[in-house]
Scaffold this active site. Structure first.
Site, PDB file in Angstrom:
ATOM      1  N   ASP A 120      -9.073  28.595   3.806  1.00 55.11           N
ATOM      2  CA  ASP A 120      -9.413  27.171   3.846  1.00 55.11           C
ATOM      3  C   ASP A 120     -10.797  26.943   3.228  1.00 55.11           C
ATOM      4  OD1 ASP A 120      -9.716  24.349   5.048  1.00 55.11           O
ATOM      5  OD2 ASP A 120      -7.788  24.974   5.860  1.00 55.11           O
ATOM      6  N   HIS A 153     -12.868  20.847   7.372  1.00 54.79           N
ATOM      7  CA  HIS A 153     -11.408  20.988   7.364  1.00 54.79           C
ATOM      8  C   HIS A 153     -11.023  22.364   7.894  1.00 54.79           C
ATOM      9  CE1 HIS A 153      -7.377  21.677   5.612  1.00 54.79           C
ATOM     10  NE2 HIS A 153      -7.241  20.365   5.595  1.00 54.79           N
ATOM     11  N   SER A 209     -21.599  16.049  15.262  1.00 52.95           N
ATOM     12  CA  SER A 209     -21.130  15.076  16.245  1.00 52.95           C
ATOM     13  C   SER A 209     -21.004  13.703  15.598  1.00 52.95           C
ATOM     14  CB  SER A 209     -22.102  14.999  17.418  1.00 52.95           C
ATOM     15  OG  SER A 209     -21.687  14.013  18.338  1.00 52.95           O
TER      16      SER A 209
END
Length: 546
Positions: free
Chosen positions: A154, A213, A526
């Site tokens: 990934d 991702h 966050s």
């Protein structure tokens, strides 16, 4: 006199040296320009060669030397050779000009030399919805993926998230041969046992990422149990991947600008097989290709021969037919479905009708008092109308939307967050997003910049008709938070790619569907000032049940 002659000779010598230096500089400039022009023509080629009978016994250096033997003797091997493959292919990746590639293709033993392509990424309650219960069945306390190594190919990983903590986890199995670039050792910790970057650039970077991702998909596959997980107070619960006790090895193949090079993907699969992974999970693809040209199909075939299970996403190109990626029969192809949890908001009209949709931003202090309602596509003409209906950037800048609820159409290759910002910039207080016909009933829970809700295509049509039917249309939004119990779940989401397979129509694909929309999992930063960071990501990752 002698002094004068000496001075003249010295001056001539200095002048000659200056001329020679200038000539050398000019020559160097021309050479540099020529080299620069040559470098601009370089592309990475995947080269397949006829397999040697002795390749199985080759050491790494022998394999590299054999591959180098196909290249010209004066070739700058060190600078141009990108990857050498052992398991996934008999061949290598190398930087060539088109002329060099054409010449190489004519050599004996060369089967194919073609430019590499780039692939795209296919970007808490899930275990309960799937019937996975702690201490029972597949989630028996002695199981949970214990001893299994999952290789994730990934965009990299944020290794510091508690989803990847190794408290109470045993060391990886003895067969593990991998490497952790974060620590420089054999493992990062007993959970994240490997992390490597296969992205080739001028500066070799650690396998971190900016888009998260890879972090999200790795946590979905095998994240540890993390209590009090939520985002903006929604979807509260214990976050966990499908195999919480499995080990993770991350192979970064995508740059921070998202392109994922074919040569890097083949290298990652090659190394993962050598490292000793049990499962490979890939959430990226290239569309439908002949299997002998599809890098994932080629790598997965070799992985399967070596006892590695390969699971891949079907892609996010639905709802049209034959839009699959990763359709080889030896790959588990996973489509995306909903779960029975929604993060709900209602659009309430002045006529009393209410329409249910979703949003991640759930303000507690938003007034339920009715406000003027307008459709953004009702202010202009021609292309201007279309741009305004989609709330594209700058399309509403001369329109006063102060105090109004604005209906915007989804689409136009612009995110719904950007549309919300355009409404906010023009004074709008809330936004209703109307799906396109293609999206149908599929909605996403998104962290909007203003109070908003995404509704189905049918609801959007009805609301637009209401606006045209009255002189003073009005609406408000009512936020309901997390709601569990959608009786229609699981349903295939609109973006999930469909079959039949173009390359092998006789094989039914996708093989299965799994939760793939509005899934809460680990995030690197966050979004709601809460630690640890989680986010809801509306794309599918490859489902892994071990």
């Amino acid at each position: 006199m002698m002094k004068t002659n000496y001075t003249m000779q010295l001056s001539l010598l200095v002048s000659l040296i200056f001329i020679l230096c200038s000539f050398n500089q000019i020559t160097s400039v021309f050479a540099a320009e020529e080299n620069q022009e040559h470098d601009h023509n370089l592309m990475t080629y995947i080269v397949h060669v006829k397999k040697s009978e002795n390749v199985a016994s080759f050491q790494s250096e022998d394999l590299h030397s054999w591959y180098h033997s196909f290249l010209p003797q004066n070739f700058p091997h060190k600078d141009r050779m990108v990857f050498s493959y052992r398991h996934v292919a008999s061949g290598f990746a190398v930087k060539l000009t088109p002329e060099e590639a054409k010449s190489l293709q004519e050599k004996d033993g060369i089967l194919l030399a073609r430019p590499e392509r780039t692939l795209s990424l296919h970007t808490t309650h899930s275990p309960t919805f799937l019937g996975l219960k702690h201490g029972q069945g597949l989630w028996n306390d002695d199981n949970l993926g214990k001893g299994v190594i999952i290789g994730v190919i990934d965009s990299g990983i944020y290794p510091y998230h508690p989803s990847f903590n190794d408290e109470g986890m045993p060391p990886p199995p003895a067969k593990w041969k991998g490497h952790c670039e974060f620590t420089g050792g054999k493992i990062c910790n007993n959970k994240l046992i490997g992390a490597r970057s296969l992205v080739k650039s001028t500066i070799q970077e650690l396998p971190l990422e900016k888009h998260f991702h890879g972090t999200h998909t790795a946590a979905e596959a095998a994240g540890r149990f993390v209590e009090d997980a939520s985002v903006f107070g929604n979807a509260k619960g214990v976050a966990a991947g499908m195999a919480p006790n499995a080990h993770i090895a991350m192979y970064k193949v995508c740059t921070d600008n998202i392109p994922c090079a074919e040569s890097s993907i083949l290298a990652a699969m090659d190394i993962a097989i050598e490292d000793g992974v049990d499962v490979l999970s890939l959430s990226l693809g290239l569309g439908s290709l002949p299997f002998f040209e599809d890098p994932i199909a080629i790598g997965a075939f070799a992985a399967t021969q070596n006892g590695v299970f390969v699971s891949c996403s079907a892609a996010n190109s639905g709802p049209g037919y034959s839009t699959l990626s990763n359709e080889a029969p030896w790959v588990l192809t996973v489509g995306a479905s909903t779960i029975d949890r929604k993060i709900v908001a209602l659009a309430k009209l002045g006529n009393g009708n209410e329409y249910e949709g979703e949003t991640l931003f759930q303000p507690k202090d938003f007034s339920e008092q009715l406000m003027p309602l307008v459709y953004s596509g009702s202010f202009g003409f021609g292309n201007q109308t279309q741009n305004q209906s989609l709330c594209l950037p700058g399309s509403l800048k001369n329109i006063d939307l102060s105090g109004k609820v604005v209906v915007c159409d989804v689409g136009g290759r612009v995110s719904t967050i950007v549309k919300g910002q355009e409404v906010l910039n023009s004074g709008g207080v809330a936004m209703i997003l109307a799906n396109s016909e293609t999206l149908g009933f599929s909605t996403s829970a998104t962290a909007h910049v203003l109070p908003a809700v995404q509704l189905s295509y049918a609801a959007g049509l009805t609301i637009k008709e209401y606006i045209k039917s009255t002189y003073n249309p009005s609406a408000t939004l009512i936020f309901k938070g997390t709601v569990i119990g959608d009786s229609l779940a699981p349903s295939v989401v609109s973006f999930s790619s469909r079959g039949p397979s173009q390359e092998s129509p006789g094989i039914l694909k996708p093989d299965i569907i799994g939760p793939g929309v509005n899934i809460l999992a680990a995030w690197g930063v966050s979004v709601d000032n809460k630690i640890p960071a989680f986010n809801i990501f509306p794309v599918l990752q490859c489902l892994v049940l071990t």
